[in-house]
Design an enzyme around this catalytic site. Structure first.
Site, PDB file in Angstrom:
ATOM      1  N   LYS A  45      -0.729   8.388   1.700  1.00  0.00           N
ATOM      2  CA  LYS A  45      -1.343   7.093   1.420  1.00  0.00           C
ATOM      3  C   LYS A  45      -0.393   5.969   1.826  1.00  0.00           C
ATOM      4  O   LYS A  45       0.822   6.095   1.708  1.00  0.00           O
ATOM      5  CB  LYS A  45      -1.747   7.023  -0.053  1.00  0.00           C
ATOM      6  CG  LYS A  45      -0.979   6.062  -0.904  1.00  0.00           C
ATOM      7  CD  LYS A  45      -1.463   5.986  -2.336  1.00  0.00           C
ATOM      8  CE  LYS A  45      -0.438   5.198  -3.141  1.00  0.00           C
ATOM      9  NZ  LYS A  45      -0.681   3.772  -3.242  1.00  0.00           N
ATOM     10  N   LYS A  88       6.133   9.967  -7.568  1.00  0.00           N
ATOM     11  CA  LYS A  88       7.091   8.865  -7.558  1.00  0.00           C
ATOM     12  C   LYS A  88       8.502   9.288  -7.947  1.00  0.00           C
ATOM     13  O   LYS A  88       9.462   8.619  -7.601  1.00  0.00           O
ATOM     14  CB  LYS A  88       6.614   7.724  -8.465  1.00  0.00           C
ATOM     15  CG  LYS A  88       5.401   7.005  -7.900  1.00  0.00           C
ATOM     16  CD  LYS A  88       5.200   5.653  -8.541  1.00  0.00           C
ATOM     17  CE  LYS A  88       4.226   4.836  -7.706  1.00  0.00           C
ATOM     18  NZ  LYS A  88       4.168   3.438  -8.092  1.00  0.00           N
ATOM     19  N   LYS A  96       3.263   0.538  -0.971  1.00  0.00           N
ATOM     20  CA  LYS A  96       4.278  -0.519  -0.941  1.00  0.00           C
ATOM     21  C   LYS A  96       5.662   0.079  -0.994  1.00  0.00           C
ATOM     22  O   LYS A  96       6.560  -0.349  -0.285  1.00  0.00           O
ATOM     23  CB  LYS A  96       4.118  -1.447  -2.151  1.00  0.00           C
ATOM     24  CG  LYS A  96       3.012  -2.455  -2.026  1.00  0.00           C
ATOM     25  CD  LYS A  96       3.190  -3.527  -3.110  1.00  0.00           C
ATOM     26  CE  LYS A  96       1.939  -3.694  -3.923  1.00  0.00           C
ATOM     27  NZ  LYS A  96       1.916  -2.929  -5.170  1.00  0.00           N
TER      28      LYS A  96
HETATM   29  P1  ATP Z   1       3.562   1.174  -5.256  1.00  0.00           P
HETATM   30  O1  ATP Z   1       3.954   2.001  -4.058  1.00  0.00           O
HETATM   31  O2  ATP Z   1       4.648   0.242  -5.753  1.00  0.00           O
HETATM   32  O3  ATP Z   1       2.895   1.986  -6.352  1.00  0.00           O
HETATM   33  P2  ATP Z   1       0.996   0.547  -4.199  1.00  0.00           P
HETATM   34  O4  ATP Z   1       0.956   0.271  -2.752  1.00  0.00           O
HETATM   35  O5  ATP Z   1       0.551   1.899  -4.667  1.00  0.00           O
HETATM   36  O6  ATP Z   1       2.453   0.186  -4.687  1.00  0.00           O
HETATM   37  P3  ATP Z   1      -0.168  -0.698  -6.519  1.00  0.00           P
HETATM   38  O7  ATP Z   1       0.238  -2.067  -6.963  1.00  0.00           O
HETATM   39  O8  ATP Z   1       0.382   0.478  -7.257  1.00  0.00           O
HETATM   40  O9  ATP Z   1       0.165  -0.576  -4.959  1.00  0.00           O
HETATM   41  O10 ATP Z   1      -1.748  -0.579  -6.529  1.00  0.00           O
HETATM   42  C1  ATP Z   1      -2.633  -1.688  -6.445  1.00  0.00           C
HETATM   43  C2  ATP Z   1      -4.029  -1.202  -6.129  1.00  0.00           C
HETATM   44  O11 ATP Z   1      -4.087  -0.792  -4.763  1.00  0.00           O
HETATM   45  C3  ATP Z   1      -4.479   0.018  -6.952  1.00  0.00           C
HETATM   46  O12 ATP Z   1      -5.834  -0.153  -7.305  1.00  0.00           O
HETATM   47  C4  ATP Z   1      -4.323   1.174  -6.000  1.00  0.00           C
HETATM   48  O13 ATP Z   1      -5.222   2.227  -6.294  1.00  0.00           O
HETATM   49  C5  ATP Z   1      -4.674   0.501  -4.679  1.00  0.00           C
HETATM   50  N1  ATP Z   1      -4.064   1.188  -3.539  1.00  0.00           N
HETATM   51  C6  ATP Z   1      -2.733   1.320  -3.304  1.00  0.00           C
HETATM   52  N2  ATP Z   1      -2.510   1.956  -2.153  1.00  0.00           N
HETATM   53  C7  ATP Z   1      -3.744   2.245  -1.635  1.00  0.00           C
HETATM   54  C8  ATP Z   1      -4.183   2.896  -0.448  1.00  0.00           C
HETATM   55  N3  ATP Z   1      -3.320   3.373   0.437  1.00  0.00           N
HETATM   56  N4  ATP Z   1      -5.527   3.009  -0.223  1.00  0.00           N
HETATM   57  C9  ATP Z   1      -6.414   2.515  -1.119  1.00  0.00           C
HETATM   58  N5  ATP Z   1      -6.059   1.889  -2.256  1.00  0.00           N
HETATM   59  C10 ATP Z   1      -4.739   1.755  -2.522  1.00  0.00           C
HETATM   60 MG    MG Z   2       0.814   2.462  -6.703  1.00  0.00          MG
END
Ligand code: ATP
Ligand code: MG
Length: 332
Positions: free
Chosen positions: A195, A112, A198
């Site tokens: 991955k 990050k 968001k």
């Molecule tokens: P950010 O990029 O802001 O970190 P994020 O997309 O990683 O956002 P989070 O809110 O950090 O989302 O994570 C919420 C949940 O979604 C966590 O349990 C994380 O492990 C899961 N998660 C996030 N992205 C993925 C993905 N690509 N595949 C499977 N699980 C995911």
């Molecule tokens: Mg995340």
């Protein structure tokens, strides 16, 4: 009943398919058998700069999406992290138990902070896995349903729980991650080795649950695949096609083998077109329900108030034990 706990950051207007298939779907399933606590991680969201007005809106949108996807407020406590101050309070105690080198090994910080450089990253971004340990340990849950990217943080959480228990007195349960292998890492449609995220994915690489369904369909149809033109599940050599098969299988309930057979001898075009239809069918009612809920702010805030009340009662009791064991003098 044994507990489950998990959280999600309000860092976008919509959750995406990685969030849903990697974690949120398991939240919905687990609420049947466990006592569930699910929170919107606004404290974590501010580890990177947020516009205050947007953050507030996204926090409520997150709550609406959780309910729309099947989290039942009667059964599950849904709450906003900042409304339960014990998270930050236990977070501090655990920071004092964490080695600097230990925090440094967290790969999410490396990922990050890679873009702007480590010097520009906030200290909060560096220590957020420790706050996350506090989020979890306060509730003494058995399971924490998350995606693969959180596995390392769960390890840290267990290490800190164990350390506290041995240094002071057994206080915390060592929680198990609940990670479904098949959907643990949904990848970016345009960059299928990364991955879906968001904050890191490009708009065309991410399928948002609240996107206009036609836009989502189009994104699926333009997903990056490969030049082999054989529908086969092989994440190593065919990450794009394998990701589409994973999403298809998870949404339709059909096995990957079954899908491989159906698309044998047919091109990627058919696979994408038909998956796009499955996606549209899935997101359309979800989106309608979320928008309806967002029109009823009084209901949403009441759900969140009750959630914070139930969570707060548990968190307060745990923190009281912790403060006492650490040697803080209780309020007379
Ligand atoms: P950010 O990029 O802001 O970190 P994020 O997309 O990683 O956002 P989070 O809110 O950090 O989302 O994570 C919420 C949940 O979604 C966590 O349990 C994380 O492990 C899961 N998660 C996030 N992205 C993925 C993905 N690509 N595949 C499977 N699980 C995911
Ligand atoms: Mg995340």
């Amino acid at each position: 009943r044994p507990r489950v706990l998990s959280g999600i950051q309000p860092t976008a207007d919509s959750f995406h398919f990685g969030n849903y298939l990697g974690a949120l779907r398991q939240w919905v399933d687990l609420q049947e058998e466990y006592e569930p606590f699910f929170f919107i991680a606004d404290l974590h969201a501010i580890t990177v700069e947020q516009d205050p007005k947007v953050l507030r809106e996204r926090t409520l949108r997150a709550a609406a999406q959780l309910i729309a996807m099947g989290i039942d407020p009667a059964r599950s406590s849904i709450f906003i992290q900042s409304q339960v101050p014990e998270h930050a309070q236990l977070g501090w105690v655990l920071q004092c138990l964490t080695g600097f080198g230990e925090a440094r090994r967290m790969t999410q910080f490396k990922d990050k902070s890679a873009k702007g450089g480590e010097g520009a990253a906030s200290v909060g971004l560096f220590t957020y896995p420790i706050l996350q340990a506090a989020d979890i340990l306060l509730y003494r849950p058995h399971y924490v349903p998350v995606g693969e990217d959180q596995r390392q943080h769960l390890e840290l959480t267990r290490d800190l729980a164990h350390r506290f228990n041995t240094r002071y007195k057994k206080t915390f349960r060592l929680p198990e991650p609940y990670i479904l292998k098949a959907t643990a890492k949904i990848t970016d449609l345009q960059d299928p080795t990364a991955k879906m995220s968001k904050s890191a994915s490009s708009p065309s690489g991410i399928v948002e649950m609240l996107d206009d369904p036609n836009v989502s369909a189009k994104k699926i149809r333009s997903a990056v695949t490969d030049s082999e033109a054989v529908v086969r599940f092989d994440p190593e050599n065919k990450p794009g096609v394998s990701n589409l098969l994973t999403i298809y299988s998870a949404l339709s309930g059909r096995t990957v083998a079954d899908l491989e057979e159906e698309y044998a001898g047919r091109g990627y075009g058919d696979l994408k077109k038909e998956l796009a239809e499955v996606v549209v069918e899935f997101v359309t009612p979800f989106r309608e329900r979320t928008l309806e809920l967002l029109d009823d702010q009084a209901y949403l805030t009441e759900v969140l108030r009750q959630g914070a009340e139930r969570a707060g009662a548990v968190a307060e009791a745990t923190l009281r034990d912790v403060y006492q064991r650490v040697g803080f003098v209780a309020v007379a």
